[in-house]
Design an enzyme around this catalytic site. Structure first.
Site, PDB file in Angstrom:
ATOM      1  N   ASP A 295     -46.573  24.667  58.248  1.00 23.65           N
ATOM      2  CA  ASP A 295     -45.849  24.286  59.461  1.00 23.65           C
ATOM      3  C   ASP A 295     -46.729  23.389  60.319  1.00 23.65           C
ATOM      4  O   ASP A 295     -47.937  23.330  60.125  1.00 23.65           O
ATOM      5  CB  ASP A 295     -45.553  25.533  60.312  1.00 23.65           C
ATOM      6  CG  ASP A 295     -44.486  26.399  59.697  1.00 23.65           C
ATOM      7  OD1 ASP A 295     -43.842  25.957  58.744  1.00 23.65           O
ATOM      8  OD2 ASP A 295     -44.318  27.531  60.188  1.00 23.65           O
TER       9      ASP A 295
ATOM     10  N   ILE B  72     -41.937  37.285  62.017  1.00 24.70           N
ATOM     11  CA  ILE B  72     -41.393  37.305  63.377  1.00 24.70           C
ATOM     12  C   ILE B  72     -40.959  35.897  63.763  1.00 24.70           C
ATOM     13  O   ILE B  72     -41.797  35.000  63.930  1.00 24.70           O
ATOM     14  CB  ILE B  72     -42.419  37.877  64.378  1.00 24.70           C
ATOM     15  CG1 ILE B  72     -42.688  39.327  63.994  1.00 24.70           C
ATOM     16  CG2 ILE B  72     -41.881  37.789  65.814  1.00 24.70           C
ATOM     17  CD1 ILE B  72     -43.775  39.987  64.751  1.00 24.70           C
TER      18      ILE B  72
ATOM     19  N   THR C 259     -49.255  37.752  65.878  1.00 21.85           N
ATOM     20  CA  THR C 259     -48.080  37.089  66.444  1.00 21.85           C
ATOM     21  C   THR C 259     -48.336  36.650  67.891  1.00 21.85           C
ATOM     22  O   THR C 259     -49.243  37.170  68.567  1.00 21.85           O
ATOM     23  CB  THR C 259     -46.846  38.011  66.333  1.00 21.85           C
ATOM     24  OG1 THR C 259     -45.688  37.257  66.675  1.00 21.85           O
ATOM     25  CG2 THR C 259     -46.956  39.231  67.236  1.00 21.85           C
TER      26      THR C 259
ATOM     27  N   PRO D  97     -52.022  32.724  65.917  1.00 18.60           N
ATOM     28  CA  PRO D  97     -51.436  31.963  67.026  1.00 18.60           C
ATOM     29  C   PRO D  97     -52.034  30.585  67.268  1.00 18.60           C
ATOM     30  O   PRO D  97     -51.487  29.812  68.049  1.00 18.60           O
ATOM     31  CB  PRO D  97     -51.723  32.871  68.222  1.00 18.60           C
ATOM     32  CG  PRO D  97     -52.962  33.599  67.843  1.00 18.60           C
ATOM     33  CD  PRO D  97     -52.899  33.800  66.362  1.00 18.60           C
TER      34      PRO D  97
ATOM     35  N   MET E 241     -39.832  31.106  72.151  1.00 16.19           N
ATOM     36  CA  MET E 241     -38.998  29.898  72.268  1.00 16.19           C
ATOM     37  C   MET E 241     -38.134  29.969  73.528  1.00 16.19           C
ATOM     38  O   MET E 241     -37.001  29.514  73.544  1.00 16.19           O
ATOM     39  CB  MET E 241     -38.090  29.742  71.024  1.00 16.19           C
ATOM     40  CG  MET E 241     -38.878  29.614  69.735  1.00 16.19           C
ATOM     41  SD  MET E 241     -37.857  29.811  68.259  1.00 16.19           S
ATOM     42  CE  MET E 241     -37.766  31.588  68.115  1.00 16.19           C
TER      43      MET E 241
ATOM     44  N   GLY F 255     -47.013  29.769  61.296  1.00 21.78           N
ATOM     45  CA  GLY F 255     -47.614  30.128  62.586  1.00 21.78           C
ATOM     46  C   GLY F 255     -47.397  31.609  62.911  1.00 21.78           C
ATOM     47  O   GLY F 255     -46.354  32.175  62.576  1.00 21.78           O
ATOM     48  N   GLY F 256     -48.390  32.222  63.527  1.00 25.99           N
ATOM     49  CA  GLY F 256     -48.249  33.615  63.963  1.00 25.99           C
ATOM     50  C   GLY F 256     -48.088  34.551  62.793  1.00 25.99           C
ATOM     51  O   GLY F 256     -48.858  34.504  61.830  1.00 25.99           O
ATOM     52  N   ASP F 257     -47.084  35.401  62.861  1.00 24.56           N
ATOM     53  CA  ASP F 257     -46.738  36.300  61.759  1.00 24.56           C
ATOM     54  C   ASP F 257     -45.497  35.741  61.065  1.00 24.56           C
ATOM     55  O   ASP F 257     -44.536  35.373  61.751  1.00 24.56           O
ATOM     56  CB  ASP F 257     -46.446  37.708  62.313  1.00 24.56           C
ATOM     57  CG  ASP F 257     -46.160  38.680  61.189  1.00 24.56           C
ATOM     58  OD1 ASP F 257     -47.071  39.450  60.844  1.00 24.56           O
ATOM     59  OD2 ASP F 257     -45.041  38.661  60.632  1.00 24.56           O
TER      60      ASP F 257
ATOM     61  N   LYS G  98     -41.961  21.947  61.832  1.00 23.16           N
ATOM     62  CA  LYS G  98     -40.766  21.806  62.654  1.00 23.16           C
ATOM     63  C   LYS G  98     -41.192  21.867  64.108  1.00 23.16           C
ATOM     64  O   LYS G  98     -41.767  22.840  64.540  1.00 23.16           O
ATOM     65  CB  LYS G  98     -39.786  22.957  62.397  1.00 23.16           C
ATOM     66  CG  LYS G  98     -39.035  22.790  61.114  1.00 23.16           C
ATOM     67  CD  LYS G  98     -38.088  23.931  60.904  1.00 23.16           C
ATOM     68  CE  LYS G  98     -38.653  24.891  59.900  1.00 23.16           C
ATOM     69  NZ  LYS G  98     -37.856  26.083  59.724  1.00 23.16           N
TER      70      LYS G  98
HETATM   71  N1  SAH Z   1     -43.944  33.367  63.820  1.00 23.26           N
HETATM   72  C1  SAH Z   1     -44.455  33.016  65.110  1.00 23.26           C
HETATM   73  C2  SAH Z   1     -43.368  32.652  66.083  1.00 23.26           C
HETATM   74  C3  SAH Z   1     -42.629  31.378  65.720  1.00 23.26           C
HETATM   75  S1  SAH Z   1     -41.439  30.948  66.945  1.00 23.26           S
HETATM   76  C4  SAH Z   1     -45.282  34.179  65.651  1.00 23.26           C
HETATM   77  O1  SAH Z   1     -45.291  35.259  65.068  1.00 23.26           O
HETATM   78  O2  SAH Z   1     -45.960  33.986  66.673  1.00 23.26           O
HETATM   79  C5  SAH Z   1     -42.357  29.789  67.928  1.00 23.26           C
HETATM   80  C6  SAH Z   1     -42.597  30.368  69.318  1.00 23.26           C
HETATM   81  O3  SAH Z   1     -43.704  31.264  69.288  1.00 23.26           O
HETATM   82  C7  SAH Z   1     -42.953  29.333  70.353  1.00 23.26           C
HETATM   83  O4  SAH Z   1     -41.802  28.723  70.898  1.00 23.26           O
HETATM   84  C8  SAH Z   1     -43.653  30.197  71.398  1.00 23.26           C
HETATM   85  O5  SAH Z   1     -42.713  30.907  72.177  1.00 23.26           O
HETATM   86  C9  SAH Z   1     -44.378  31.206  70.525  1.00 23.26           C
HETATM   87  N2  SAH Z   1     -45.784  30.821  70.266  1.00 23.26           N
HETATM   88  C10 SAH Z   1     -46.308  30.422  69.103  1.00 23.26           C
HETATM   89  N3  SAH Z   1     -47.644  30.199  69.229  1.00 23.26           N
HETATM   90  C11 SAH Z   1     -47.943  30.480  70.514  1.00 23.26           C
HETATM   91  C12 SAH Z   1     -49.153  30.460  71.269  1.00 23.26           C
HETATM   92  N4  SAH Z   1     -50.320  30.110  70.732  1.00 23.26           N
HETATM   93  N5  SAH Z   1     -49.092  30.824  72.577  1.00 23.26           N
HETATM   94  C13 SAH Z   1     -47.933  31.196  73.152  1.00 23.26           C
HETATM   95  N6  SAH Z   1     -46.752  31.232  72.477  1.00 23.26           N
HETATM   96  C14 SAH Z   1     -46.767  30.884  71.186  1.00 23.26           C
END
Ligand code: SAH
Length: 265
Positions: A43, A101, A126, A20, A179, A96-98, A65
Site C-alpha cells: 500500500d 482492521i 493498528t 502505523p 478515516m 498499513g497498520g493491522d 490507495k
Molecule cells: N489497517 C489500518 C487502517 C487502514 S484505514 C490500521 O490498522 O491502522 C486508514 C485510516 O487509518 C486513516 O484514514 C487513519 O484514520 C488511520 N491511520 C492510519 N495510519 C495512521 C497514523 N499513523 N496515525 C493516525 N491515524 C492513522
C-alpha cells in the site's frame, strides 16, 4: 503456520501488518518475511522505509490507495495476489497498520481461499493503539471506559443508517474513528444528536509514530475547527472521557468552558 522456508512449488501469501508508520513498529515476524520476500505487494500508507529490508531482486507492486486516487481496485489487487500465488511466488502483501482492521484483508483472504492459495496473516500495530501511545491516553481505564469501538468514518454521512449512533453514544465507550477526519462535523453532530454531551473530549492524532505526528485536543463542540487544521494526513479521531488523561489535554478545561458558553448563546 510460520513457514518462512516454505519451499514447495505452490505460492504462498503472507498478509503482513506494517504498523502505523515508524518502520521499527513492524513485528519481528513481519520483518523476517520482508527480508526473504520474492514479491512485495504494498500500500501507499505502509511505511515505505520498510521496503529497504527486502532482498536484492525482490519484485515490488505498489497498489497504494490514497483518498480520491485509486491506483488499483480491490478486485485487481485480489487478482494480482492470486496470479502471483498460482505462479508459485512467495508474496508479502504489506498493509498499513493491522491487515484485519479496515484493511480489506477479508476480501483478499476470500480470493486466496477460493483459488486454493495458502496464506498466513501477520498482525500489526493498528492506528488506534499507536495513537493511544503517542497521545498518552489509555483507550480503556478502570474509572472512565470499559470498552473501545473501532468505527469507520466512511459511513458517517448524516443520512446513512449503517451506523447505530444511539448505540454508540449510549455505550460510554472510547470511540476510535478511522478515516473520520473529513466526516468529523457529521460524526460530532450525530453523537451530540444521540445524547453525547458537546463537552465530550476528543483527540485528533495525525501521522502517529511518524516524525510529523501531531496531537490536537478538543471537544465535540469544536471538532469542525480541529478537523480544518488537518489536510491530507492520516489521522485518527478518538472520542471519550479517556482523552482527559492525555498529557496534551491541558487546554481542555478552557475548551469545555468555551463549549458551554457557545451552547448558552
Ligand atoms: N489497517 C489500518 C487502517 C487502514 S484505514 C490500521 O490498522 O491502522 C486508514 C485510516 O487509518 C486513516 O484514514 C487513519 O484514520 C488511520 N491511520 C492510519 N495510519 C495512521 C497514523 N499513523 N496515525 C493516525 N491515524 C492513522
Amino acid at each position: 503456520m510460520y513457514k518462512l522456508n516454505n519451499s514447495s512449488s505452490t505460492g504462498f501469501v503472507w498478509l503482513v501488518g506494517a504498523g502505523p508508520g515508524a518502520a521499527d513498529l513492524i513485528t519481528v515476524r513481519g520483518l523476517r518475511l520482508l527480508e526473504r520476500a520474492e514479491v512485495v505487494v504494498h500500500d501507499d500508507l505502509a511505511g515505505r522505509d520498510l521496503l529497504k529490508f527486502c532482498p536484492a531482486g525482490c519484485e515490488f507492486h505498489s497498489v497504494g490507495k490514497r483518498a480520491g486516487s485509486h491506483s488499483a481496485s480491490q478486485p485487481e489487487i485480489n487478482e494480482l495476489l492470486v496470479k502471483l500465488g498460482q505462479a508459485g511466488r512467495k508474496v508479502v502483501r504489506l498493509k498499513g497498520g493491522d491487515p484485519m482492521i479496515f484493511g480489506r484483508a477479508g476480501e483478499e483472504i476470500e480470493a486466496l481461499r477460493e483459488a486454493g492459495i495458502p496464506f498466513e496473516i501477520v498482525p500489526g500495530v493498528t492506528a488506534a493503539t499507536a495513537s493511544s501511545a503517542v497521545a498518552e491516553l489509555p483507550l480503556t481505564h478502570r474509572d472512565y471506559s470499559s470498552a473501545v469501538v473501532f468505527v469507520t468514518g466512511h459511513q458517517c454521512a448524516a443520512n446513512t443508517s449503517a451506523l447505530d449512533w444511539g448505540a454508540l453514544a449510549k455505550l460510554r465507550a472510547t470511540l476510535c474513528f478511522y478515516m473520520g477526519v473529513r466526516r468529523l462535523p457529521e460524526i460530532a453532530g450525530n453523537l451530540i444528536g444521540h445524547g453525547l454531551s458537546a463537552e465530550t473530549p476528543l483527540a485528533l492524532v495525525c501521522e502517529a509514530t511518524l516524525p510529523t505526528q501531531k496531537v490536537l485536543i478538543g471537544t465535540l463542540a469544536n471538532a469542525e475547527k480541529l478537523a480544518a487544521q488537518i489536510t491530507g494526513q492520516a489521522a485518527l479521531v478518538v472520542v471519550g472521557e479517556v482523552v482527559r488523561l492525555s498529557s496534551f489535554a491541558s487546554e481542555l478545561p478552557r475548551l469545555v468552558a468555551q463549549a458551554a458558553t457557545s451552547n448558552d448563546t
